[in-house]
Scaffold this motif. Structure first.
Motif, mmCIF file in Angstrom:
data_model
loop_
_atom_site.group_PDB
_atom_site.id
_atom_site.type_symbol
_atom_site.label_atom_id
_atom_site.label_comp_id
_atom_site.label_asym_id
_atom_site.label_seq_id
_atom_site.Cartn_x
_atom_site.Cartn_y
_atom_site.Cartn_z
ATOM 1 N N UNK A 298 -17.853 -29.732 1.007
ATOM 2 C CA UNK A 298 -18.558 -28.625 1.660
ATOM 3 C C UNK A 298 -18.826 -27.512 0.650
ATOM 4 N N UNK A 299 -17.825 -27.197 -0.146
ATOM 5 C CA UNK A 299 -18.013 -26.145 -1.154
ATOM 6 C C UNK A 299 -19.027 -26.570 -2.218
ATOM 7 N N UNK A 300 -18.955 -27.816 -2.635
ATOM 8 C CA UNK A 300 -19.906 -28.298 -3.635
ATOM 9 C C UNK A 300 -21.335 -28.218 -3.113
ATOM 10 N N UNK A 301 -21.532 -28.529 -1.841
ATOM 11 C CA UNK A 301 -22.867 -28.458 -1.240
ATOM 12 C C UNK A 301 -23.367 -27.015 -1.200
ATOM 13 N N UNK B 216 -20.938 -13.011 2.560
ATOM 14 C CA UNK B 216 -19.520 -12.744 2.781
ATOM 15 C C UNK B 216 -18.795 -13.945 3.382
ATOM 16 N N UNK B 217 -19.540 -14.831 4.053
ATOM 17 C CA UNK B 217 -18.931 -16.020 4.645
ATOM 18 C C UNK B 217 -18.660 -17.095 3.590
ATOM 19 N N UNK B 218 -19.211 -16.893 2.403
ATOM 20 C CA UNK B 218 -19.055 -17.868 1.337
ATOM 21 C C UNK B 218 -18.485 -17.192 0.082
ATOM 22 N N UNK B 219 -17.398 -16.453 0.264
ATOM 23 C CA UNK B 219 -16.789 -15.740 -0.855
ATOM 24 C C UNK B 219 -16.361 -16.681 -1.967
ATOM 25 N N UNK B 220 -16.073 -17.920 -1.606
ATOM 26 C CA UNK B 220 -15.617 -18.888 -2.594
ATOM 27 C C UNK B 220 -16.728 -19.300 -3.561
ATOM 28 N N UNK B 221 -17.987 -18.931 -3.265
ATOM 29 C CA UNK B 221 -19.102 -19.207 -4.199
ATOM 30 C C UNK B 221 -19.322 -18.015 -5.119
ATOM 31 N N UNK B 222 -19.200 -16.812 -4.558
ATOM 32 C CA UNK B 222 -19.367 -15.615 -5.369
ATOM 33 C C UNK B 222 -20.811 -15.272 -5.671
ATOM 34 N N UNK B 223 -20.989 -14.373 -6.610
ATOM 35 C CA UNK B 223 -22.305 -13.916 -7.032
ATOM 36 C C UNK B 223 -22.161 -13.364 -8.444
ATOM 37 N N UNK C 206 -16.971 -8.421 -3.940
ATOM 38 C CA UNK C 206 -17.182 -9.366 -5.027
ATOM 39 C C UNK C 206 -18.262 -8.989 -6.015
ATOM 40 N N UNK C 207 -18.906 -7.838 -5.821
ATOM 41 C CA UNK C 207 -20.032 -7.487 -6.682
ATOM 42 C C UNK C 207 -19.615 -6.871 -8.007
ATOM 43 N N UNK C 208 -18.572 -6.050 -8.001
ATOM 44 C CA UNK C 208 -18.248 -5.249 -9.172
ATOM 45 C C UNK C 208 -16.919 -5.701 -9.788
#
Length: 281
Positions: free
Chosen positions: A73-76, A268-275, A137-139
């Motif tokens: 799921x995370x990889x997708x 925010x629902x996908x914090x594990x992906x980040x930015x 997660x931005x700064x």
């Protein structure tokens, strides 16, 4: 290779939570230990600075999960985020297809790759600093670790990666039996300045029947511990080991500026992906 049987002046072997660790008191011993593995190994041996020793060595994308379902799921979701960046940053589309994911990892995305360096002093810098990230997660900001009774050591992991199959059609990419390795100083243009400034490489373990493993610790070839106060003294205060040099601002790092201005948003629902982070320097 017999690394754990080797002796270096200015060091001693200690047991840390069941792991055999080389405790180093002299900078020469640190260099000798790294050189010993590089000279005696058929792999490439690289460095990763950390503030502690952990039981696993996971890439950021795989932390906190254990099931194949969560992994896929995370990889997708990661693939979707990569496509989003590519659709808004034409320079990524022009690169070889193996480059964008590890490159974006260097700028803040959480991926299947794990950061390494081939400069022992850069590794030591990361071991002596801690990252501070805002909740959204931005700064991101790095600050020196404070020496106290709970915070006494800097650690350098010595990590092995295959070097036997370099593909001439894929500059900066090595595809071995157990690992893939990318040197972003070769694979990415220098207008993406950060990986060049950090001597940045990345690796990941290759998958078997059940896909890529969650934990890459089988590639750890040695652990070195340095008293934090000494490590900071060895690094000194020079400009080239400052945040401004290792994380060049977007004014100098045009690739970083392109990513920041891409318009890709943080979910925010996908914090594990980040930015891509904005780094204070």
């Amino acid at each position: 290779m017999g690394f754990e049987k080797a002796n270096f002046v200015g060091s001693q072997w200690v047991d840390v939570n069941g792991a055999k660790v080389l405790h180093v008191e002299e900078s020469h011993a640190l260099i000798m230990a790294a050189g010993y593995l590089k000279h005696n190994s058929l792999e490439g041996v690289y460095f990763r600075g950390q503030s502690n020793i952990y039981p696993e060595l996971r890439p950021a994308l795989y932390r906190g999960i254990d099931s194949d379902a969560a992994k896929y799921r995370r990889e997708s979701k990661l693939l979707a985020k990569l496509d989003d960046y590519k659709s808004k940053c034409n320079c990524l589309v022009k690169m070889n297809d193996y480059v964008p994911e590890p490159l974006l990892q260097h700028y803040g995305l959480q991926t299947t790759w794990l950061d390494l360096v081939d400069n022992i002093w850069v590794a030591l810098w990361f071991a002596c600093h801690e990252a501070k990230v805002t909740r959204d997660g931005h700064f991101l900001h790095f600050q020196k670790r404070i020496v106290n009774s709970d915070n006494q050591y800097a650690y350098v992991y010595l990590v092995g990666a295959d070097l036997d199959k370099r593909n001439k059609g894929k500059p900066g990419y090595w595809n071995g039996e157990n690992t893939e390795l990318i040197d972003l100083r070769i694979a990415a243009p220098s207008y993406f300045l950060r990986p060049h400034a950090q001597h940045g490489l990345l690796f990941r373990c290759k998958g078997k029947e059940n896909g890529r493993p969650l934990d890459y610790s089988k590639q750890v070839r040695g652990l070195v511990r340095i008293p934090l106060e000494k490590a900071m003294d060895w690094l000194g205060e020079g400009h080239v080991v400052g945040i401004h040099s290792l994380f060049p601002p977007a004014y100098y790092d045009n690739g970083y500026k392109i990513l920041l201005q891409s318009g890709v948003t943080f979910d925010n629902k996908e914090k594990y992906i980040g930015v891509v982070h904005s780094v204070g320097a």
